[in-house]
Design an enzyme around this catalytic site. Structure first.
Site, mmCIF file in Angstrom:
data_model
loop_
_atom_site.group_PDB
_atom_site.id
_atom_site.type_symbol
_atom_site.label_atom_id
_atom_site.label_comp_id
_atom_site.label_asym_id
_atom_site.label_seq_id
_atom_site.Cartn_x
_atom_site.Cartn_y
_atom_site.Cartn_z
ATOM 1 N N HIS A 141 84.699 48.230 49.946
ATOM 2 C CA HIS A 141 84.602 46.766 49.888
ATOM 3 C C HIS A 141 84.058 46.243 51.223
ATOM 4 O O HIS A 141 84.384 46.790 52.284
ATOM 5 C CB HIS A 141 85.966 46.147 49.590
ATOM 6 C CG HIS A 141 85.851 44.692 49.260
ATOM 7 N ND1 HIS A 141 85.738 43.739 50.238
ATOM 8 C CD2 HIS A 141 85.759 44.047 48.079
ATOM 9 C CE1 HIS A 141 85.600 42.538 49.650
ATOM 10 N NE2 HIS A 141 85.615 42.713 48.336
ATOM 11 N N GLU B 200 84.830 43.811 53.010
ATOM 12 C CA GLU B 200 85.823 43.429 54.018
ATOM 13 C C GLU B 200 86.334 44.661 54.762
ATOM 14 O O GLU B 200 86.685 44.592 55.937
ATOM 15 C CB GLU B 200 86.954 42.633 53.348
ATOM 16 C CG GLU B 200 86.463 41.220 53.023
ATOM 17 C CD GLU B 200 87.015 40.618 51.755
ATOM 18 O OE1 GLU B 200 88.055 41.063 51.255
ATOM 19 O OE2 GLU B 200 86.377 39.670 51.250
ATOM 20 N N GLU C 267 78.195 43.476 45.571
ATOM 21 C CA GLU C 267 78.788 42.274 46.153
ATOM 22 C C GLU C 267 78.005 41.876 47.404
ATOM 23 O O GLU C 267 78.257 42.424 48.494
ATOM 24 C CB GLU C 267 80.250 42.524 46.530
ATOM 25 C CG GLU C 267 81.132 42.839 45.343
ATOM 26 C CD GLU C 267 82.589 42.449 45.600
ATOM 27 O OE1 GLU C 267 83.163 41.824 44.709
ATOM 28 O OE2 GLU C 267 83.121 42.753 46.675
ATOM 29 N N SER D 168 81.968 35.027 44.567
ATOM 30 C CA SER D 168 82.121 33.660 44.069
ATOM 31 C C SER D 168 81.901 33.545 42.557
ATOM 32 O O SER D 168 81.304 32.573 42.086
ATOM 33 C CB SER D 168 81.211 32.697 44.847
ATOM 34 O OG SER D 168 81.564 32.678 46.217
ATOM 35 N N GLY E 274 83.542 34.736 48.763
ATOM 36 C CA GLY E 274 84.465 33.718 49.272
ATOM 37 C C GLY E 274 83.773 32.488 49.827
ATOM 38 O O GLY E 274 84.396 31.671 50.504
ATOM 39 N N ASN F 120 90.336 41.395 42.186
ATOM 40 C CA ASN F 120 90.734 41.894 43.500
ATOM 41 C C ASN F 120 91.542 40.800 44.191
ATOM 42 O O ASN F 120 90.973 39.815 44.662
ATOM 43 C CB ASN F 120 89.471 42.245 44.292
ATOM 44 C CG ASN F 120 89.773 42.656 45.716
ATOM 45 O OD1 ASN F 120 90.931 42.849 46.090
ATOM 46 N ND2 ASN F 120 88.730 42.794 46.524
ATOM 47 N N TRP F 121 92.840 40.996 44.207
ATOM 48 C CA TRP F 121 93.721 39.959 44.776
ATOM 49 C C TRP F 121 93.627 39.905 46.295
ATOM 50 O O TRP F 121 94.163 38.997 46.920
ATOM 51 C CB TRP F 121 95.174 40.214 44.371
ATOM 52 C CG TRP F 121 95.445 40.127 42.899
ATOM 53 C CD1 TRP F 121 94.534 39.928 41.888
ATOM 54 C CD2 TRP F 121 96.730 40.228 42.251
ATOM 55 N NE1 TRP F 121 95.165 39.912 40.670
ATOM 56 C CE2 TRP F 121 96.515 40.099 40.864
ATOM 57 C CE3 TRP F 121 98.030 40.429 42.706
ATOM 58 C CZ2 TRP F 121 97.563 40.153 39.927
ATOM 59 C CZ3 TRP F 121 99.077 40.488 41.792
ATOM 60 C CH2 TRP F 121 98.833 40.339 40.415
ATOM 61 N N LYS F 122 93.024 40.900 46.919
ATOM 62 C CA LYS F 122 92.936 40.994 48.388
ATOM 63 C C LYS F 122 94.351 40.878 48.989
ATOM 64 O O LYS F 122 95.309 41.333 48.359
ATOM 65 C CB LYS F 122 91.955 39.956 48.936
ATOM 66 C CG LYS F 122 90.593 40.032 48.207
ATOM 67 C CD LYS F 122 89.502 39.261 48.865
ATOM 68 C CE LYS F 122 88.217 39.417 48.055
ATOM 69 N NZ LYS F 122 87.072 38.781 48.670
ATOM 70 N N GLY G 60 87.304 37.765 43.166
ATOM 71 C CA GLY G 60 88.288 37.576 44.225
ATOM 72 C C GLY G 60 89.141 36.344 43.959
ATOM 73 O O GLY G 60 90.081 36.374 43.164
HETATM 74 P P1 13P Z 1 85.316 35.965 45.740
HETATM 75 O O1 13P Z 1 85.275 36.003 44.225
HETATM 76 O O2 13P Z 1 86.509 35.252 46.284
HETATM 77 O O3 13P Z 1 84.014 35.500 46.310
HETATM 78 O O4 13P Z 1 85.499 37.494 46.224
HETATM 79 C C1 13P Z 1 84.655 38.466 45.709
HETATM 80 C C2 13P Z 1 85.156 39.797 46.127
HETATM 81 O O5 13P Z 1 85.069 40.167 47.278
HETATM 82 C C3 13P Z 1 85.790 40.654 45.106
HETATM 83 O O6 13P Z 1 86.002 41.940 45.577
#
Ligand code: 13P
Length: 261
Positions: A97, A99, A168, A213, A174, A13-15, A234
């Site tokens: 998600h 976020e 998650e 993470s 993150g 997931n590149w966000k 992420g």
């Molecule tokens: P990180 O791997 O940066 O913690 O993000 C996880 C995530 O939200 C994947 O969708």
């Protein structure tokens, strides 16, 4: 005999990262490194990248997903992208998600409507669920995950291979604070049993991913857990070496599983 575990999936997931040019370059490097992997590998770039990345991945084994979609097919919804627009470009769409739930204010009800809309267009859905740190401290993790699963899945028909669930924990995203393999496994076992209740036999075809993470250093111990069938990655998905190492760990865990059967 217990059912065969679903094919593992490692999804990046590149966000909201990379310009279109950087994204195409990253997609090319990941395709060259990971085409033909023994597990499913998927990229989830931002919307403006999707058509270009589809071209890059054409003819390779890598899958392409969107990070979200709206709950309607078309109309006056400025800034939104409909599932109908993703058909023919994306294999999957990520919904729910944290976020989107916690920064963009999405409700369980909206996520359920999005899921119905995505399935109407035959997109496989990666449904993300997970508790906040406060909810974990209040010991309500399982109740929160139950509510998120039930509200998303109770009014939609899901068939074999049409759903992925990603656990998650919000406090692990993150932050560098990965859940321990035992913590992640405990919730993934719980999710598996809820999916059995909600979906019946189809539940056996649903990969359950861990996200939060995940790095090259901790992937192997997470994938060693029997109810963790891959990862939603992420930050590490933006680095070719780190993401490749995570995919290699999933491949090694899978061949270990096959060897022990
Ligand atoms: P990180 O791997 O940066 O913690 O993000 C996880 C995530 O939200 C994947 O969708």
């Amino acid at each position: 005999m217990s059912p065969r575990p679903p094919t593992p999936l490692v999804a990046g997931n590149w966000k909201m990262n990379t310009t279109v040019g950087e994204g195409l370059e990253l997609a090319r490097a990941l395709r060259d490194a990971l085409d033909g992997s023994g597990v499913e590998v998927e990229l989830l770039p931002p919307f403006p990248h999707l058509v270009g990345v589809r071209g890059v991945l054409q003819g390779s084994s890598l899958l392409l997903g969107a990070q979200d979609c709206y709950a309607e097919d078309k109309g006056a919804f400025t800034g939104e992208v409909s599932p109908a627009m993703l058909v023919g470009i994306c294999d999957d769409v990520l919904l729910g998600h944290s976020e989107r739930r916690h920064i963009l204010g999405e409700s369980d009800e909206l996520i359920a409507r999005k899921l119905i809309a995505a399935r109407r267009h035959h997109l496989r859905v990666i449904l993300a669920v997970g508790e906040t740190e406060a909810e974990r401290l209040e010991d309500t993790t399982m109740a929160v995950v139950d509510r998120q699963l039930r509200s998303a899945l109770e009014s939609v028909e899901v068939g074999d291979g049409e759903l992925v669930v990603a656990y998650e924990p919000v406090w692990a995203i993150g932050t560098g604070r990965t859940a321990t393999p035992a913590q992640a496994e405990e919730v993934c076992v719980h999710i598996a049993s809820r999916l059995d209740e909600l979906l019946g036999e189809v539940a056996n075809t649903v990969p359950i991913l861990y996200g939060g993470s995940v790095t090259a250093a901790n992937a192997a111990e997470l994938f060693a857990e029997p109810h963790i069938h891959g990862a939603l990655v992420g930050g590490a998905s933006l680095k070719v070496d780190a993401f490749t190492a995570i995919v290699r760990a999933a491949e090694a865990a899978r061949s270990g599983d096959a060897g022990s059967r």
